[in-house]
Write a protein that holds these residues in place. Structure first.
Motif, mmCIF file in Angstrom:
data_model
loop_
_atom_site.group_PDB
_atom_site.id
_atom_site.type_symbol
_atom_site.label_atom_id
_atom_site.label_comp_id
_atom_site.label_asym_id
_atom_site.label_seq_id
_atom_site.Cartn_x
_atom_site.Cartn_y
_atom_site.Cartn_z
ATOM 1 N N MET A 62 -5.995 4.847 10.283
ATOM 2 C CA MET A 62 -7.356 4.351 10.041
ATOM 3 C C MET A 62 -7.380 3.398 8.849
ATOM 4 N N VAL A 63 -6.632 3.736 7.801
ATOM 5 C CA VAL A 63 -6.528 2.857 6.630
ATOM 6 C C VAL A 63 -5.840 1.555 7.021
ATOM 7 N N ARG A 91 -5.656 0.128 9.913
ATOM 8 C CA ARG A 91 -6.543 -0.670 10.770
ATOM 9 C C ARG A 91 -7.462 -1.552 9.922
ATOM 10 N N THR A 92 -8.070 -0.978 8.916
ATOM 11 C CA THR A 92 -8.985 -1.719 8.041
ATOM 12 C C THR A 92 -8.242 -2.782 7.235
ATOM 13 N N LYS A 93 -7.116 -2.395 6.629
ATOM 14 C CA LYS A 93 -6.362 -3.326 5.794
ATOM 15 C C LYS A 93 -5.828 -4.501 6.606
ATOM 16 N N ARG A 127 -6.813 -5.690 9.514
ATOM 17 C CA ARG A 127 -7.887 -6.515 10.062
ATOM 18 C C ARG A 127 -8.305 -7.593 9.056
ATOM 19 N N ALA A 128 -8.211 -7.272 7.765
ATOM 20 C CA ALA A 128 -8.631 -8.190 6.700
ATOM 21 C C ALA A 128 -7.551 -9.212 6.335
ATOM 22 N N ASN A 155 -6.371 -12.644 14.352
ATOM 23 C CA ASN A 155 -7.702 -12.197 14.773
ATOM 24 C C ASN A 155 -7.987 -12.702 16.162
ATOM 25 N N TYR A 172 0.854 -1.179 0.000
ATOM 26 C CA TYR A 172 0.000 0.000 0.000
ATOM 27 C C TYR A 172 0.894 1.233 0.000
#
Length: 79
Positions: A22-23, A25-27, A29-30, A77, A10
């Motif tokens: 914030m970006v 965190r989302t990336k 987590r997946a 996770n 990224y």
């Protein structure tokens, strides 16, 4: 220096660290347990990203200042 294989990359460009985390965190987590290579040119990134990793349980596997690159291993996770 150890080579760390990234599952994904990224390029955050000049994005400020407030928005970047914030970006991330989302990336991350997946992609539990996988490595994300992030290129971040914000001047504060070299201090902010390692601190954020420590606070969130992600592993900063490698930092390459000359290319503004960070390899972050996403934590597993949690149930």
């Amino acid at each position: 220096m150890d080579v760390v294989a990234a599952s994904e990359s990224y390029d955050a460009g000049e994005m400020g660290c407030g928005e970047l985390v914030m970006v991330l965190r989302t990336k991350l987590r997946a992609m539990p347990g996988q490595v994300l290579r992030v290129v971040a040119r914000d001047p504060g990134a070299s201090e902010d990203i390692p601190a954020w990793c420590r606070m969130t349980g992600h592993e900063l596997a490698r930092h390459e200042p000359e290319t503004h690159s960070f390899w972050i291993r996403a934590r597993a996770n949690r149930s």
